[in-house]
Write a protein that holds these residues in place. Structure first.
Motif, PDB file in Angstrom:
ATOM      1  N   PHE A  65       0.830  -1.196   0.000  1.00  0.00           N
ATOM      2  CA  PHE A  65       0.000   0.000   0.000  1.00  0.00           C
ATOM      3  C   PHE A  65       0.870   1.254   0.000  1.00  0.00           C
ATOM      4  O   PHE A  65       0.603   2.212  -0.734  1.00  0.00           O
ATOM      5  N   VAL A  66       1.916   1.259   0.814  1.00  0.00           N
ATOM      6  CA  VAL A  66       2.805   2.420   0.900  1.00  0.00           C
ATOM      7  C   VAL A  66       3.525   2.647  -0.428  1.00  0.00           C
ATOM      8  O   VAL A  66       3.635   3.793  -0.901  1.00  0.00           O
ATOM      9  N   LEU A  67       4.009   1.575  -1.030  1.00  0.00           N
ATOM     10  CA  LEU A  67       4.686   1.699  -2.327  1.00  0.00           C
ATOM     11  C   LEU A  67       3.733   2.272  -3.384  1.00  0.00           C
ATOM     12  O   LEU A  67       4.105   3.156  -4.170  1.00  0.00           O
ATOM     13  N   GLY A  68       2.489   1.771  -3.390  1.00  0.00           N
ATOM     14  CA  GLY A  68       1.506   2.254  -4.347  1.00  0.00           C
ATOM     15  C   GLY A  68       1.128   3.698  -4.096  1.00  0.00           C
ATOM     16  O   GLY A  68       0.987   4.493  -5.043  1.00  0.00           O
ATOM     17  N   PHE A  69       0.975   4.060  -2.820  1.00  0.00           N
ATOM     18  CA  PHE A  69       0.614   5.428  -2.468  1.00  0.00           C
ATOM     19  C   PHE A  69       1.711   6.391  -2.902  1.00  0.00           C
ATOM     20  O   PHE A  69       1.423   7.460  -3.474  1.00  0.00           O
ATOM     21  N   ALA A  70       2.965   6.024  -2.652  1.00  0.00           N
ATOM     22  CA  ALA A  70       4.091   6.880  -3.034  1.00  0.00           C
ATOM     23  C   ALA A  70       4.136   7.058  -4.553  1.00  0.00           C
ATOM     24  O   ALA A  70       4.374   8.165  -5.057  1.00  0.00           O
ATOM     25  N   ALA A  71       3.899   5.974  -5.287  1.00  0.00           N
ATOM     26  CA  ALA A  71       3.914   6.043  -6.745  1.00  0.00           C
ATOM     27  C   ALA A  71       2.793   6.946  -7.264  1.00  0.00           C
ATOM     28  O   ALA A  71       3.009   7.774  -8.158  1.00  0.00           O
ATOM     29  N   LEU A  72       1.596   6.801  -6.706  1.00  0.00           N
ATOM     30  CA  LEU A  72       0.463   7.619  -7.135  1.00  0.00           C
ATOM     31  C   LEU A  72       0.688   9.093  -6.814  1.00  0.00           C
ATOM     32  O   LEU A  72       0.324   9.974  -7.601  1.00  0.00           O
ATOM     33  N   TRP A  73       1.300   9.362  -5.658  1.00  0.00           N
ATOM     34  CA  TRP A  73       1.568  10.757  -5.288  1.00  0.00           C
ATOM     35  C   TRP A  73       2.561  11.379  -6.270  1.00  0.00           C
ATOM     36  O   TRP A  73       2.389  12.518  -6.712  1.00  0.00           O
ATOM     37  N   ALA A  74       3.593  10.612  -6.626  1.00  0.00           N
ATOM     38  CA  ALA A  74       4.584  11.107  -7.584  1.00  0.00           C
ATOM     39  C   ALA A  74       3.934  11.372  -8.944  1.00  0.00           C
ATOM     40  O   ALA A  74       4.234  12.380  -9.605  1.00  0.00           O
TER      41      ALA A  74
END
Length: 276
Positions: free
Chosen positions: A244-253
């Motif tokens: 979830f954290v990896l996906g959230f960081a990617a979406l934010w970028a």
């Protein structure tokens, strides 16, 4: 049943923690003083209070320093007090004094602190401020490096991942967006009418491209991703927390890049277009 403890406190404060924590407190105090000046000083610059820019920078720096203080406080004592972290903290302190000192001084004079080429001094200070801004922002990447190599980091692996991704990703995107804005000589794309509609407090353009939106999102990726990681742990989603954290960081970028692309094409931010 008690929720899992994410972090635990360290007992002693080394120089690095005093700097980051102290700068956070100093900027909160400065924010309160500047708010009073805003209310009592009727002078304006570009249609807003002369104290608008110091106010925004004080709040942003308070959040940034507080974030770094939190991350450093979770490091093992030997890394907190090591020469590397002490050097980063000292450079951060000097850069903050220069950056905020000039912004506040220029506000008191009713003049621009950024993109001001009226005199040789102003042009030189703009370059100095650019260097100071890189140091202030880059301190986050240095802290992320220390967090990544700390096998005794006082937080779970999910929160640690969130801190590293947030600080590193935020550093890179912030510096990239800042240098493009600086290179263009303005955060606006296209003509900005003298009385164009702007968002309250931020001053972002509501009708055209404004690169500061992407810059803002890039900077606050440093807080958003670690907070998302902490919430994932609180939600007890177990194995999926790190994903979830990896996906959230990617979406934010991706959000940062989309907003930056829209601004470069002269269009307002997504949430402005959608009417939020």
């Amino acid at each position: 049943m008690m929720l899992p403890q994410i972090v635990h406190a360290r007992s002693r404060w080394p120089f690095s923690l005093w700097v980051f924590g102290g700068m956070c407190c100093a900027m909160i105090f400065a924010f309160l003083v500047t708010t009073a000046l805003w209310a009592s000083d009727i002078r304006e610059l570009d249609g807003v209070s002369v104290w608008a820019k110091p106010l925004k920078f004080e709040l942003a720096l308070a959040i940034h320093a507080g974030t770094l203080a939190f991350a450093v406080s979770r490091l093992r004592p030997s890394l907190q007090a090591g020469r590397f972290m002490q050097g980063i903290a000292f450079a951060f302190l000097v850069a903050c004094v220069i950056e905020m000192g000039w912004i506040i001084f220029q506000a008191s004079q009713g003049q621009h602190s950024h993109f001001n080429d009226s005199t040789a001094l102003h042009r030189a200070m703009f370059s100095v401020m650019a260097i100071a801004a890189v140091i202030i922002t880059g301190a986050a990447a240095a802290v992320a490096f220390q967090v990544s190599r700390d096998l005794d980091f006082a937080a779970g692996s999910t929160v640690k991942t969130g801190i590293v991704l947030g600080l590193l990703g935020g550093t890179v995107l912030t510096i990239v967006t800042a240098f493009i804005i600086g290179g263009r000589g303005s955060p606006y794309v296209g003509e900005l009418p003298p009385h164009a509609a702007r968002m309250m407090f931020t001053g972002w353009s509501l009708t055209g491209g404004d690169l500061r939106v992407a810059h803002f999102l890039a900077t606050h990726m440093m807080q958003a991703v670690p907070i998302a990681a902490a919430l994932a742990v609180r939600a007890r989603i177990g194995f999926f927390a790190r994903s979830f954290v990896l996906g959230f960081a990617a979406l934010w970028a991706v959000w940062v890049l989309v907003e930056f692309s829209l601004a470069l094409s002269g269009q307002p931010a997504i949430f402005i277009t959608l009417g939020f």
